[in-house]
Design a protein around this motif. Sequence first.
Motif, mmCIF file in Angstrom:
data_model
loop_
_atom_site.group_PDB
_atom_site.id
_atom_site.type_symbol
_atom_site.label_atom_id
_atom_site.label_comp_id
_atom_site.label_asym_id
_atom_site.label_seq_id
_atom_site.Cartn_x
_atom_site.Cartn_y
_atom_site.Cartn_z
ATOM 1 N N VAL A 1 0.793 -1.340 0.034
ATOM 2 C CA VAL A 1 -0.052 0.075 0.018
ATOM 3 C C VAL A 1 0.910 1.314 0.096
ATOM 4 O O VAL A 1 0.557 2.517 -0.136
ATOM 5 C CB VAL A 1 -0.958 0.110 1.291
ATOM 6 N N MET A 2 2.214 1.072 0.343
ATOM 7 C CA MET A 2 3.079 2.394 0.457
ATOM 8 C C MET A 2 3.693 2.372 -0.837
ATOM 9 O O MET A 2 4.267 3.458 -1.053
ATOM 10 C CB MET A 2 4.056 1.912 1.487
ATOM 11 N N ARG A 3 3.342 1.632 -2.135
ATOM 12 C CA ARG A 3 4.212 1.878 -3.306
ATOM 13 C C ARG A 3 3.993 3.279 -3.864
ATOM 14 O O ARG A 3 5.239 3.946 -4.241
ATOM 15 C CB ARG A 3 3.907 0.925 -4.142
ATOM 16 N N PRO A 4 2.854 3.959 -4.081
ATOM 17 C CA PRO A 4 2.832 5.232 -4.464
ATOM 18 C C PRO A 4 3.572 6.329 -3.816
ATOM 19 O O PRO A 4 4.390 6.918 -4.564
ATOM 20 C CB PRO A 4 1.433 5.698 -4.459
ATOM 21 N N GLU A 5 3.605 6.407 -2.405
ATOM 22 C CA GLU A 5 4.471 7.336 -1.771
ATOM 23 C C GLU A 5 6.005 7.041 -1.893
ATOM 24 O O GLU A 5 6.752 7.804 -2.000
ATOM 25 C CB GLU A 5 4.043 7.216 -0.146
ATOM 26 N N PHE A 6 6.196 5.714 -1.545
ATOM 27 C CA PHE A 6 7.735 5.190 -1.939
ATOM 28 C C PHE A 6 8.249 5.767 -3.401
ATOM 29 O O PHE A 6 9.458 5.802 -3.611
ATOM 30 C CB PHE A 6 7.864 3.856 -1.912
ATOM 31 N N GLU A 7 7.407 5.303 -4.360
ATOM 32 C CA GLU A 7 7.902 5.983 -5.635
ATOM 33 C C GLU A 7 8.289 7.283 -5.689
ATOM 34 O O GLU A 7 9.328 7.834 -6.195
ATOM 35 C CB GLU A 7 6.849 5.651 -6.814
ATOM 36 N N GLN A 8 7.456 8.204 -4.952
ATOM 37 C CA GLN A 8 7.795 9.616 -5.131
ATOM 38 C C GLN A 8 8.919 9.927 -4.259
ATOM 39 O O GLN A 8 9.957 10.726 -4.638
ATOM 40 C CB GLN A 8 6.534 10.376 -4.325
ATOM 41 N N ALA A 9 9.114 9.212 -3.258
ATOM 42 C CA ALA A 9 10.347 9.344 -2.206
ATOM 43 C C ALA A 9 11.655 8.930 -3.026
ATOM 44 O O ALA A 9 12.774 9.589 -2.943
ATOM 45 C CB ALA A 9 10.142 8.551 -0.769
ATOM 46 N N ILE A 10 11.529 7.748 -3.938
ATOM 47 C CA ILE A 10 12.863 7.440 -4.604
ATOM 48 C C ILE A 10 13.070 8.243 -5.548
ATOM 49 O O ILE A 10 14.393 8.384 -5.819
ATOM 50 C CB ILE A 10 12.530 5.915 -4.939
#
Length: 290
Positions: free
Chosen positions: A149-158
């Motif tokens: 569920v954290m993938r969208p935020e993680f993509e932004q952070a990466i």
Amino acid sequence: MTRIISALTDVSDQYDALFVDLWGCVHDGRKALPDAVAALQAYRKTGGKVVLVTNSPRPRTGVEKQLQQFGVPEDAWDSIATSGDSARSAMFRGAVGEKVWFIGHPGERKFFEPLTLLEDPVDIETVALDQADGIVCTGPIDPMADPDVMRPEFEQAIARGLKLLCANPDIVVDRGEVREWCAGALAALYTKMGGESLYFGKPHGPIYDLARRRLAALDVEISDDRILAIGDGILTDVKGAIDEGIDSLFITGGLAAAETDTTHQPDEEKLTSYLTRESSSPTYAIGFLR
């Protein structure tokens, strides 16, 4: 080859100190495990030192309070080293910057309380993801939700090159009969997606350095060959001990209870098969700490 023992006393006279995991060994996330408590109390009566070494993201004082709530008496241990303390020290040294995006339960915000032991600590401010210099993760907001569920935020952070400081490398824990995700699962996903995760708990070196400092503060000099690490995590407790050159006692009735068919003691063939799959070789194994 791993030796299956029946009780801590089978080998305890070979060691002057124990590095003991908490969750799954001394308590089950709800209450103390009486046999484990009794074993530690008996060991301390012989003069042995017990340092509780936990991947909890809480500071030491928070773990002490939790132990009281679970019914773990103070005479079962001498000191505590937490992943949270090790990670907080790194955070206040600026490991992920001054402005951080926080992932964790609101009740874990004590992680950001000032750390007075450091000289010139960095002023940490929690901000929204789009304003952050880095990420601090003490655990998932919902421990039952799939880490994906954290993938969208993680993509932004990466995409912004943010580092993630993981305050608890555990992937899962069992709270009673319920298995929950931990911060380590989110950090593993972040790394898999191409981000950089920083770890400070087991199996990584910083928490063992902290545990040794806790021992030294007890005015004892104990070499690594006289320390026994105890835990139920093959990839955390056992791997960390092996990497540090410390003997280990694997508690098979915790996270690997099903794989080792542990009721009172592990099934020897299934234990051997499990350890082979995990490419691991703890010094000893036992069903439960007793």
